[in-house]
Write an enzyme that holds these catalytic residues in place. Sequence first.
Site, PDB file in Angstrom:
ATOM      1  N   GLY A  45     -18.485 -10.005 -27.215  1.00 57.50           N
ATOM      2  CA  GLY A  45     -18.559  -8.827 -28.072  1.00 57.50           C
ATOM      3  C   GLY A  45     -17.190  -8.193 -28.213  1.00 57.50           C
ATOM      4  O   GLY A  45     -16.340  -8.336 -27.324  1.00 57.50           O
ATOM      5  N   GLN A  50     -10.696  -2.246 -30.111  1.00 56.20           N
ATOM      6  CA  GLN A  50     -10.091  -3.260 -29.234  1.00 56.20           C
ATOM      7  C   GLN A  50      -9.183  -4.202 -29.994  1.00 56.20           C
ATOM      8  O   GLN A  50      -8.336  -4.880 -29.409  1.00 56.20           O
ATOM      9  CB  GLN A  50     -11.184  -4.100 -28.572  1.00 56.20           C
ATOM     10  CG  GLN A  50     -12.011  -3.350 -27.565  1.00 56.20           C
ATOM     11  CD  GLN A  50     -13.005  -4.295 -26.935  1.00 56.20           C
ATOM     12  OE1 GLN A  50     -14.051  -4.557 -27.525  1.00 56.20           O
ATOM     13  NE2 GLN A  50     -12.676  -4.815 -25.764  1.00 56.20           N
ATOM     14  N   CYS A  91     -15.004  -6.584 -19.802  1.00 55.79           N
ATOM     15  CA  CYS A  91     -14.528  -6.155 -21.118  1.00 55.79           C
ATOM     16  C   CYS A  91     -13.196  -6.839 -21.369  1.00 55.79           C
ATOM     17  O   CYS A  91     -12.355  -6.887 -20.471  1.00 55.79           O
ATOM     18  CB  CYS A  91     -14.364  -4.643 -21.122  1.00 55.79           C
ATOM     19  SG  CYS A  91     -13.750  -3.972 -22.672  1.00 55.79           S
ATOM     20  N   LEU A  92     -13.008  -7.359 -22.582  1.00 54.91           N
ATOM     21  CA  LEU A  92     -11.741  -8.051 -22.877  1.00 54.91           C
ATOM     22  C   LEU A  92     -10.547  -7.120 -22.720  1.00 54.91           C
ATOM     23  O   LEU A  92      -9.431  -7.586 -22.476  1.00 54.91           O
ATOM     24  CB  LEU A  92     -11.774  -8.632 -24.293  1.00 54.91           C
ATOM     25  CG  LEU A  92     -12.770  -9.779 -24.516  1.00 54.91           C
ATOM     26  CD1 LEU A  92     -12.692 -10.268 -25.955  1.00 54.91           C
ATOM     27  CD2 LEU A  92     -12.517 -10.929 -23.544  1.00 54.91           C
ATOM     28  N   HIS A 133     -22.542  -1.534 -25.059  1.00 57.80           N
ATOM     29  CA  HIS A 133     -21.136  -1.599 -24.640  1.00 57.80           C
ATOM     30  C   HIS A 133     -20.205  -1.450 -25.852  1.00 57.80           C
ATOM     31  O   HIS A 133     -19.241  -0.687 -25.816  1.00 57.80           O
ATOM     32  CB  HIS A 133     -20.904  -2.928 -23.907  1.00 57.80           C
ATOM     33  CG  HIS A 133     -19.501  -3.157 -23.439  1.00 57.80           C
ATOM     34  ND1 HIS A 133     -19.165  -3.243 -22.106  1.00 57.80           N
ATOM     35  CD2 HIS A 133     -18.340  -3.339 -24.123  1.00 57.80           C
ATOM     36  CE1 HIS A 133     -17.850  -3.449 -21.998  1.00 57.80           C
ATOM     37  NE2 HIS A 133     -17.334  -3.519 -23.213  1.00 57.80           N
ATOM     38  N   GLU A 134     -20.526  -2.173 -26.932  1.00 61.30           N
ATOM     39  CA  GLU A 134     -19.642  -2.153 -28.108  1.00 61.30           C
ATOM     40  C   GLU A 134     -19.752  -0.838 -28.887  1.00 61.30           C
ATOM     41  O   GLU A 134     -18.749  -0.329 -29.396  1.00 61.30           O
ATOM     42  CB  GLU A 134     -19.937  -3.341 -29.036  1.00 61.30           C
ATOM     43  CG  GLU A 134     -19.817  -4.726 -28.393  1.00 61.30           C
ATOM     44  CD  GLU A 134     -18.554  -4.951 -27.589  1.00 61.30           C
ATOM     45  OE1 GLU A 134     -17.524  -4.305 -27.862  1.00 61.30           O
ATOM     46  OE2 GLU A 134     -18.598  -5.772 -26.649  1.00 61.30           O
ATOM     47  N   HIS A 137     -17.617   1.661 -27.397  1.00 67.44           N
ATOM     48  CA  HIS A 137     -16.194   1.507 -27.773  1.00 67.44           C
ATOM     49  C   HIS A 137     -15.863   2.266 -29.054  1.00 67.44           C
ATOM     50  O   HIS A 137     -14.806   2.893 -29.143  1.00 67.44           O
ATOM     51  CB  HIS A 137     -15.860   0.029 -28.018  1.00 67.44           C
ATOM     52  CG  HIS A 137     -15.416  -0.723 -26.805  1.00 67.44           C
ATOM     53  ND1 HIS A 137     -14.316  -0.370 -26.048  1.00 67.44           N
ATOM     54  CD2 HIS A 137     -15.902  -1.852 -26.238  1.00 67.44           C
ATOM     55  CE1 HIS A 137     -14.160  -1.246 -25.061  1.00 67.44           C
ATOM     56  NE2 HIS A 137     -15.116  -2.152 -25.148  1.00 67.44           N
TER      57      HIS A 137
END
Length: 168
Positions: A45, A50, A91-92, A133-134, A137
Amino acid sequence: MSYKLVYYGSDILKNVADDVKNIDQNIIDLIDTMFNIMYKERGIGLAGPQANAGKKIITIDIENFGGQRIALINPEIISKSEETEPYEEGCLSFPGISEDIIRPSKVAVKGITPDGKEISFGADGLYARVLQHEIDHINGVVFIDHLEDHIRREYRKELKKIKKLNKD
Ligand code: NI
C-alpha cells in the site's frame, strides 16, 4: 516537485493532503507512479504523501494475499467496527520498523476510482488494515502515532537513521 518515496521526518507525511478536485492526466500519471514506487519497494500500500505528492490518493495491491488491487481518490472511512484487533504493521516510509497496531477489524470506505466512479464498500482482514493505514497517511497520521509513547521512544535511534534517508 518530483515523485519519490519519502521517509519519516519529511513534513509532507505530517500534513493533511489536498482533495483531488479533477481527475486529469496528471492524477492518472501520479497513480501509475505510486504503483511503480510501491512495487519497486515491495509494499502492499502507498499514499500520495509518501510519494511526495500532497494529494488524497491511495494505492493498494494485496492480490498476493487473495485480495484487491485498487487505487482510490479522496478515500474516507465512513464507519468502523467496535471490534478491534492487533496486526503487525510496517510502512515503506519507516524501513526496518514494525509493530503491532490495534485498529478496528472492519471498516466501510468510500472513494472515487481513477475512472471517476464513486464507490463505497466494506472491508475486513488485511484489506481493512491497509485501507486504514493508507487513509491515515492522507490525513497526516503515520502508524507509529498509534503506539504508546514508551514504545515509540524505543525506536528513537532507528527513527533518527530513517530521517537521514530523505537527504540521499
Ligand atoms: Ni505507511
